[in-house]
Design a protein around this motif. Structure first.
Motif, PDB file in Angstrom:
ATOM      1  N   GLY A  90       0.791  -1.229   0.000  1.00  0.00           N
ATOM      2  CA  GLY A  90       0.000   0.000   0.000  1.00  0.00           C
ATOM      3  C   GLY A  90       0.818   1.270   0.000  1.00  0.00           C
ATOM      4  N   ARG A  91       2.098   1.170  -0.274  1.00  0.00           N
ATOM      5  CA  ARG A  91       2.984   2.329  -0.074  1.00  0.00           C
ATOM      6  C   ARG A  91       2.711   3.480  -1.035  1.00  0.00           C
ATOM      7  NH1 ARG A  91       5.849  -1.859  -2.071  1.00  0.00           N
ATOM      8  NH2 ARG A  91       6.918  -1.621  -4.072  1.00  0.00           N
ATOM      9  N   ASP A  92       1.995   3.253  -2.126  1.00  0.00           N
ATOM     10  CA  ASP A  92       1.702   4.335  -3.071  1.00  0.00           C
ATOM     11  C   ASP A  92       0.312   4.925  -2.855  1.00  0.00           C
ATOM     12  OD1 ASP A  92       4.185   4.096  -4.383  1.00  0.00           O
ATOM     13  OD2 ASP A  92       3.428   2.455  -5.627  1.00  0.00           O
ATOM     14  N   ALA A  93      -0.375   4.535  -1.785  1.00  0.00           N
ATOM     15  CA  ALA A  93      -1.740   5.005  -1.523  1.00  0.00           C
ATOM     16  C   ALA A  93      -1.774   5.854  -0.258  1.00  0.00           C
ATOM     17  CB  ALA A  93      -2.681   3.807  -1.373  1.00  0.00           C
ATOM     18  N   ASP A  94      -2.819   6.655  -0.129  1.00  0.00           N
ATOM     19  CA  ASP A  94      -3.073   7.390   1.109  1.00  0.00           C
ATOM     20  C   ASP A  94      -4.146   6.707   1.949  1.00  0.00           C
ATOM     21  OD1 ASP A  94      -1.231   9.452   0.642  1.00  0.00           O
ATOM     22  OD2 ASP A  94      -2.679  10.578  -0.556  1.00  0.00           O
ATOM     23  N   ASP A  95      -4.944   5.842   1.297  1.00  0.00           N
ATOM     24  CA  ASP A  95      -6.058   5.178   1.974  1.00  0.00           C
ATOM     25  C   ASP A  95      -6.002   3.686   1.654  1.00  0.00           C
ATOM     26  OD1 ASP A  95      -8.164   7.535   2.864  1.00  0.00           O
ATOM     27  OD2 ASP A  95      -7.001   8.068   1.084  1.00  0.00           O
ATOM     28  N   GLN A  96      -5.886   2.863   2.676  1.00  0.00           N
ATOM     29  CA  GLN A  96      -5.695   1.421   2.505  1.00  0.00           C
ATOM     30  C   GLN A  96      -6.585   0.645   3.471  1.00  0.00           C
ATOM     31  OE1 GLN A  96      -1.576  -0.644   2.812  1.00  0.00           O
ATOM     32  NE2 GLN A  96      -2.616  -1.132   4.738  1.00  0.00           N
ATOM     33  N   LEU A  97      -7.169  -0.418   2.959  1.00  0.00           N
ATOM     34  CA  LEU A  97      -7.810  -1.432   3.796  1.00  0.00           C
ATOM     35  C   LEU A  97      -6.957  -2.681   3.696  1.00  0.00           C
ATOM     36  CD1 LEU A  97     -10.151  -2.865   5.348  1.00  0.00           C
ATOM     37  CD2 LEU A  97     -11.239  -3.232   3.104  1.00  0.00           C
ATOM     38  N   MET A  98      -6.550  -3.216   4.843  1.00  0.00           N
ATOM     39  CA  MET A  98      -5.849  -4.496   4.843  1.00  0.00           C
ATOM     40  C   MET A  98      -6.713  -5.530   5.527  1.00  0.00           C
ATOM     41  SD  MET A  98      -2.045  -5.628   6.081  1.00  0.00           S
ATOM     42  CE  MET A  98      -1.513  -7.331   5.826  1.00  0.00           C
ATOM     43  N   VAL A  99      -6.806  -6.698   4.919  1.00  0.00           N
ATOM     44  CA  VAL A  99      -7.536  -7.824   5.481  1.00  0.00           C
ATOM     45  C   VAL A  99      -6.578  -8.998   5.583  1.00  0.00           C
ATOM     46  CG1 VAL A  99      -9.502  -9.369   5.215  1.00  0.00           C
ATOM     47  CG2 VAL A  99      -9.665  -7.018   4.395  1.00  0.00           C
TER      48      VAL A  99
END
Length: 311
Positions: free
Chosen positions: A124-133
């Protein structure tokens, strides 16, 4: 190595892993030991010894320690309110470890720490908003929104596995019914495989359905067994259903899927994506978040905890 070293600790029910991590997310030293999960004081003693091993004479000087703890962590980022598989009940873990190590200590939920690791230095390093499951024995995860870890008012946000997907459904380990974890976890996969294993899975278990494990199902699916692939597809369908509901609320740019079951790769992720595409609110009229595999593996929690300790 980029300097600014911190120590990341990942405390689980069976093991405690520790690493020295630099500001770029590179692990420069690591170690792991068994977890004395039934004894809160012994856990703190073990963690302090692990930090000393990694940072003492001949080790690496660090300026802070981050701890990923498998439990509900209070808003003070020090107290573990409760843990289902570890002897923590309102445990002042952070203060205890700070006293024992002589270093500043930040405590975070282990799934949140892993999510932060993937956000800062992983998928997710290129995003500002992440959901991790994370899909393992249970279903966990974490949420990053506008570059900040979502913790909630009391520190216990993002208990993703306990989203209700089937009202009055299967009883979950948390005591409620119909939780996503009851349908989309490694435990659910094993339960389904034991009920209808198919020849390849049963052979792997030596003919004993009670001996079936999740990795056996995954291995059979990778080898081309249709029954095993179908079991993973069913799990993926439930997971995609849950993710679609979460995305309707959170609107992340990327969904990162990790945990032991995610080792199945696209055998799991393709059914997840298909269910997500069918069920996402506003599909076809909104940007579609990518669903991608985690990349840091079992180091994610240590790397994330170390980064959180950096402040």
């Amino acid at each position: 190595m980029t300097g600014d070293l911190t120590c990341g600790i990942d405390i689980g029910g069976t093991k405690i892993a520790g690493a020295v991590v630099d500001a770029g997310g590179t692990v420069v030293a690591e170690s792991r030991v068994e977890s004395p999960a039934a004894d809160a004081s012994a856990i703190a003693t073990t963690v302090a010894a692990l930090v000393a091993e990694l940072t003492g004479p001949g080790g690496h000087p660090v300026r802070a320690v981050g701890v990923g703890a498998a439990g509900y962590v209070a808003a003070d980022r020090s107290t573990v309110l409760f843990a289902p598989n570890i002897a923590w009940r309102n445990e002042p873990l952070g203060a205890d470890l700070a006293r024992r190590t002589g270093l500043p200590v930040v405590v975070e939920n282990d799934a949140n720490a892993a999510a932060w690791g993937e956000f800062r230095h992983g998928a997710g390093r290129d995003a500002d908003d992440q959901l991790m499951v994370t899909v393992g024995t249970g279903v966990g995860g974490g949420v990053v929104t506008e570059g900040r870890l979502l913790r909630g008012a009391y520190g216990v946000a993002a208990e993703i596995g306990h989203l209700c997907v089937v009202p009055d459904g299967l009883v979950c380990g948390c005591g409620n019914r119909g939780c996503l974890e009851s349908y989309a976890s490694g435990t659910a996969l094993v339960r389904a495989a034991q009920a209808a294993p198919g020849a390849a899975i049963l052979d792997a278990a030596g003919g004993d359905p009670s001996a079936i494990t999740g990795p056996m199902v995954t291995a059979a699916a990778v080898a081309g067994d249709a029954t095993a692939a179908g079991l993973l597809a069913d799990l993926g369908g439930w997971l995609g259903h849950g993710i679609a509901s979460l995305v309707a609320v959170l609107d992340p740019a990327v969904i990162v899927v990790g945990g032991g079951v995610a080792a199945a790769g696209d055998l799991l992720l393709d059914p997840v994506r298909a269910a997500f595409d069918r069920e996402l609110t506003g599909r076809g009229f909104r940007p579609r978040a990518a669903i991608v595999p985690a990349v840091l593996g079992n180091r994610a929690g240590m790397i994330g905890a170390a980064d959180l300790a950096r402040g």
